[in-house]
Design a protein around this motif. Structure first.
Motif, PDB file in Angstrom:
ATOM      1  N   ARG A  66       0.821  -1.221   0.000  1.00  0.00           N
ATOM      2  CA  ARG A  66       0.000   0.000   0.000  1.00  0.00           C
ATOM      3  C   ARG A  66       0.856   1.273   0.000  1.00  0.00           C
ATOM      4  O   ARG A  66       0.478   2.273  -0.600  1.00  0.00           O
ATOM      5  CB  ARG A  66      -0.916   0.021   1.222  1.00  0.00           C
ATOM      6  N   PHE A  67       1.966   1.236   0.708  1.00  0.00           N
ATOM      7  CA  PHE A  67       2.832   2.411   0.827  1.00  0.00           C
ATOM      8  C   PHE A  67       4.117   2.191   0.023  1.00  0.00           C
ATOM      9  O   PHE A  67       4.618   1.074  -0.075  1.00  0.00           O
ATOM     10  CB  PHE A  67       3.227   2.651   2.287  1.00  0.00           C
ATOM     11  N   THR A  68       4.644   3.276  -0.516  1.00  0.00           N
ATOM     12  CA  THR A  68       5.915   3.228  -1.237  1.00  0.00           C
ATOM     13  C   THR A  68       6.786   4.394  -0.783  1.00  0.00           C
ATOM     14  O   THR A  68       6.357   5.549  -0.847  1.00  0.00           O
ATOM     15  CB  THR A  68       5.702   3.320  -2.749  1.00  0.00           C
ATOM     16  N   ILE A  69       7.986   4.061  -0.332  1.00  0.00           N
ATOM     17  CA  ILE A  69       8.943   5.100   0.049  1.00  0.00           C
ATOM     18  C   ILE A  69       9.912   5.330  -1.105  1.00  0.00           C
ATOM     19  O   ILE A  69      10.291   4.384  -1.808  1.00  0.00           O
ATOM     20  CB  ILE A  69       9.691   4.722   1.343  1.00  0.00           C
ATOM     21  N   SER A  70      10.292   6.568  -1.309  1.00  0.00           N
ATOM     22  CA  SER A  70      11.239   6.902  -2.372  1.00  0.00           C
ATOM     23  C   SER A  70      12.011   8.147  -1.959  1.00  0.00           C
ATOM     24  O   SER A  70      11.702   8.783  -0.942  1.00  0.00           O
ATOM     25  CB  SER A  70      10.506   7.129  -3.697  1.00  0.00           C
ATOM     26  N   ARG A  71      13.018   8.469  -2.731  1.00  0.00           N
ATOM     27  CA  ARG A  71      13.809   9.663  -2.450  1.00  0.00           C
ATOM     28  C   ARG A  71      14.295  10.272  -3.755  1.00  0.00           C
ATOM     29  O   ARG A  71      14.501   9.560  -4.752  1.00  0.00           O
ATOM     30  CB  ARG A  71      14.993   9.350  -1.530  1.00  0.00           C
ATOM     31  N   ASP A  72      14.474  11.579  -3.735  1.00  0.00           N
ATOM     32  CA  ASP A  72      15.037  12.320  -4.859  1.00  0.00           C
ATOM     33  C   ASP A  72      16.167  13.153  -4.278  1.00  0.00           C
ATOM     34  O   ASP A  72      15.933  14.226  -3.701  1.00  0.00           O
ATOM     35  CB  ASP A  72      13.963  13.191  -5.512  1.00  0.00           C
ATOM     36  N   ASN A  73      17.376  12.656  -4.403  1.00  0.00           N
ATOM     37  CA  ASN A  73      18.510  13.351  -3.787  1.00  0.00           C
ATOM     38  C   ASN A  73      18.762  14.709  -4.433  1.00  0.00           C
ATOM     39  O   ASN A  73      19.277  15.624  -3.780  1.00  0.00           O
ATOM     40  CB  ASN A  73      19.763  12.487  -3.861  1.00  0.00           C
ATOM     41  N   ALA A  74      18.394  14.854  -5.696  1.00  0.00           N
ATOM     42  CA  ALA A  74      18.580  16.146  -6.361  1.00  0.00           C
ATOM     43  C   ALA A  74      17.688  17.214  -5.736  1.00  0.00           C
ATOM     44  O   ALA A  74      18.019  18.404  -5.769  1.00  0.00           O
ATOM     45  CB  ALA A  74      18.287  16.024  -7.851  1.00  0.00           C
ATOM     46  N   LYS A  75      16.572  16.787  -5.172  1.00  0.00           N
ATOM     47  CA  LYS A  75      15.651  17.712  -4.516  1.00  0.00           C
ATOM     48  C   LYS A  75      15.760  17.668  -2.996  1.00  0.00           C
ATOM     49  O   LYS A  75      14.983  18.327  -2.301  1.00  0.00           O
ATOM     50  CB  LYS A  75      14.213  17.402  -4.941  1.00  0.00           C
ATOM     51  N   ASN A  76      16.693  16.853  -2.492  1.00  0.00           N
ATOM     52  CA  ASN A  76      16.858  16.714  -1.038  1.00  0.00           C
ATOM     53  C   ASN A  76      15.547  16.366  -0.355  1.00  0.00           C
ATOM     54  O   ASN A  76      15.221  16.903   0.717  1.00  0.00           O
ATOM     55  CB  ASN A  76      17.434  17.994  -0.426  1.00  0.00           C
ATOM     56  N   THR A  77      14.805  15.474  -0.964  1.00  0.00           N
ATOM     57  CA  THR A  77      13.465  15.160  -0.468  1.00  0.00           C
ATOM     58  C   THR A  77      13.210  13.662  -0.517  1.00  0.00           C
ATOM     59  O   THR A  77      13.601  12.984  -1.483  1.00  0.00           O
ATOM     60  CB  THR A  77      12.394  15.892  -1.288  1.00  0.00           C
ATOM     61  N   ALA A  78      12.553  13.168   0.530  1.00  0.00           N
ATOM     62  CA  ALA A  78      12.056  11.804   0.546  1.00  0.00           C
ATOM     63  C   ALA A  78      10.533  11.853   0.542  1.00  0.00           C
ATOM     64  O   ALA A  78       9.932  12.829   0.985  1.00  0.00           O
ATOM     65  CB  ALA A  78      12.567  11.063   1.773  1.00  0.00           C
ATOM     66  N   TYR A  79       9.935  10.772   0.047  1.00  0.00           N
ATOM     67  CA  TYR A  79       8.483  10.734  -0.101  1.00  0.00           C
ATOM     68  C   TYR A  79       7.924   9.444   0.496  1.00  0.00           C
ATOM     69  O   TYR A  79       8.610   8.417   0.567  1.00  0.00           O
ATOM     70  CB  TYR A  79       8.103  10.785  -1.580  1.00  0.00           C
ATOM     71  N   LEU A  80       6.684   9.507   0.892  1.00  0.00           N
ATOM     72  CA  LEU A  80       5.942   8.320   1.277  1.00  0.00           C
ATOM     73  C   LEU A  80       4.595   8.377   0.569  1.00  0.00           C
ATOM     74  O   LEU A  80       3.730   9.175   0.945  1.00  0.00           O
ATOM     75  CB  LEU A  80       5.757   8.238   2.793  1.00  0.00           C
ATOM     76  N   GLN A  81       4.459   7.570  -0.471  1.00  0.00           N
ATOM     77  CA  GLN A  81       3.190   7.457  -1.185  1.00  0.00           C
ATOM     78  C   GLN A  81       2.319   6.454  -0.450  1.00  0.00           C
ATOM     79  O   GLN A  81       2.718   5.299  -0.265  1.00  0.00           O
ATOM     80  CB  GLN A  81       3.422   7.009  -2.622  1.00  0.00           C
ATOM     81  N   MET A  82       1.151   6.899  -0.029  1.00  0.00           N
ATOM     82  CA  MET A  82       0.257   6.053   0.757  1.00  0.00           C
ATOM     83  C   MET A  82      -1.046   5.863  -0.004  1.00  0.00           C
ATOM     84  O   MET A  82      -1.770   6.837  -0.249  1.00  0.00           O
ATOM     85  CB  MET A  82      -0.013   6.695   2.121  1.00  0.00           C
ATOM     86  N   ASN A  83      -1.326   4.629  -0.378  1.00  0.00           N
ATOM     87  CA  ASN A  83      -2.541   4.284  -1.102  1.00  0.00           C
ATOM     88  C   ASN A  83      -3.414   3.358  -0.252  1.00  0.00           C
ATOM     89  O   ASN A  83      -2.941   2.785   0.730  1.00  0.00           O
ATOM     90  CB  ASN A  83      -2.194   3.594  -2.424  1.00  0.00           C
ATOM     91  N   SER A  84      -4.652   3.235  -0.649  1.00  0.00           N
ATOM     92  CA  SER A  84      -5.600   2.348   0.054  1.00  0.00           C
ATOM     93  C   SER A  84      -5.561   2.606   1.563  1.00  0.00           C
ATOM     94  O   SER A  84      -5.485   1.679   2.369  1.00  0.00           O
ATOM     95  CB  SER A  84      -5.266   0.879  -0.233  1.00  0.00           C
ATOM     96  N   LEU A  85      -5.643   3.851   1.925  1.00  0.00           N
ATOM     97  CA  LEU A  85      -5.527   4.216   3.336  1.00  0.00           C
ATOM     98  C   LEU A  85      -6.683   3.676   4.156  1.00  0.00           C
ATOM     99  O   LEU A  85      -7.831   3.599   3.679  1.00  0.00           O
ATOM    100  CB  LEU A  85      -5.425   5.727   3.479  1.00  0.00           C
ATOM    101  N   LYS A  86      -6.352   3.324   5.392  1.00  0.00           N
ATOM    102  CA  LYS A  86      -7.324   2.769   6.323  1.00  0.00           C
ATOM    103  C   LYS A  86      -7.403   3.660   7.563  1.00  0.00           C
ATOM    104  O   LYS A  86      -6.453   4.378   7.868  1.00  0.00           O
ATOM    105  CB  LYS A  86      -6.880   1.371   6.747  1.00  0.00           C
ATOM    106  N   PRO A  87      -8.498   3.583   8.309  1.00  0.00           N
ATOM    107  CA  PRO A  87      -8.572   4.364   9.557  1.00  0.00           C
ATOM    108  C   PRO A  87      -7.402   4.073  10.505  1.00  0.00           C
ATOM    109  O   PRO A  87      -6.954   4.968  11.216  1.00  0.00           O
ATOM    110  CB  PRO A  87      -9.908   3.924  10.145  1.00  0.00           C
ATOM    111  N   ASP A  88      -6.898   2.852  10.493  1.00  0.00           N
ATOM    112  CA  ASP A  88      -5.766   2.499  11.355  1.00  0.00           C
ATOM    113  C   ASP A  88      -4.476   3.211  10.960  1.00  0.00           C
ATOM    114  O   ASP A  88      -3.496   3.177  11.724  1.00  0.00           O
ATOM    115  CB  ASP A  88      -5.519   0.987  11.328  1.00  0.00           C
ATOM    116  N   ASP A  89      -4.449   3.819   9.792  1.00  0.00           N
ATOM    117  CA  ASP A  89      -3.269   4.571   9.375  1.00  0.00           C
ATOM    118  C   ASP A  89      -3.256   5.980   9.979  1.00  0.00           C
ATOM    119  O   ASP A  89      -2.277   6.709   9.812  1.00  0.00           O
ATOM    120  CB  ASP A  89      -3.211   4.682   7.846  1.00  0.00           C
ATOM    121  N   THR A  90      -4.316   6.359  10.649  1.00  0.00           N
ATOM    122  CA  THR A  90      -4.394   7.673  11.267  1.00  0.00           C
ATOM    123  C   THR A  90      -3.312   7.828  12.327  1.00  0.00           C
ATOM    124  O   THR A  90      -3.201   7.007  13.242  1.00  0.00           O
ATOM    125  CB  THR A  90      -5.775   7.881  11.905  1.00  0.00           C
TER     126      THR A  90
END
Length: 115
Positions: A66-90
């Motif tokens: 459901r979740f995917t972590i990634s990074r873009d070192n050129a932008k000095n940024t990391a990401y967490l793509q969260m799909n199919s979110l559930k109430p327990d992810d709150t």
């Protein structure tokens, strides 16, 4: 100024998606592994996903597929793509950058999954 700043949280309905960002400044981001944690009210902080400085990833079982972590070192940024979110992810979501004994934390961004 050395800092990590999370963004992208918000209120989303179950089944929805969010992308969290962790923007770094003031240090050599590419040398650091990045980990996303979350903490729900009354619960301990738990590791959600991590990405090494070479791009290797890991996930807690509850978010695999459901979740995917990634990074873009050129932008000095990391990401967490969260799909199919559930109430327990709150939870409040935090990013951490670590290189050896040096650890940096962001201030967190709130994710609320509710109808």
């Amino acid at each position: 100024q050395v800092q990590l700043v999370e963004s992208g949280g918000g209120l989303v309905q179950p089944g929805g998606s969010l992308r969290l960002s962790c923007a770094a400044s003031g240090f050599t981001f590419s040398r650091y592994g990045v980990t996303w944690y979350r903490q729900a009210p009354g619960k301990e902080r738990e590791l959600v996903a991590g990405i090494s400085n070479s791009g290797g990833t890991e996930y807690v079982d509850s978010v695999k597929g459901r979740f995917t972590i990634s990074r873009d070192n050129a932008k000095n940024t990391a990401y967490l793509q969260m799909n199919s979110l559930k109430p327990d992810d709150t939870a409040m979501y935090y990013c951490k950058a670590k290189s050896g004994a040096i650890v940096k934390w962001g201030q967190g961004t709130q994710v609320t999954v509710s109808s």
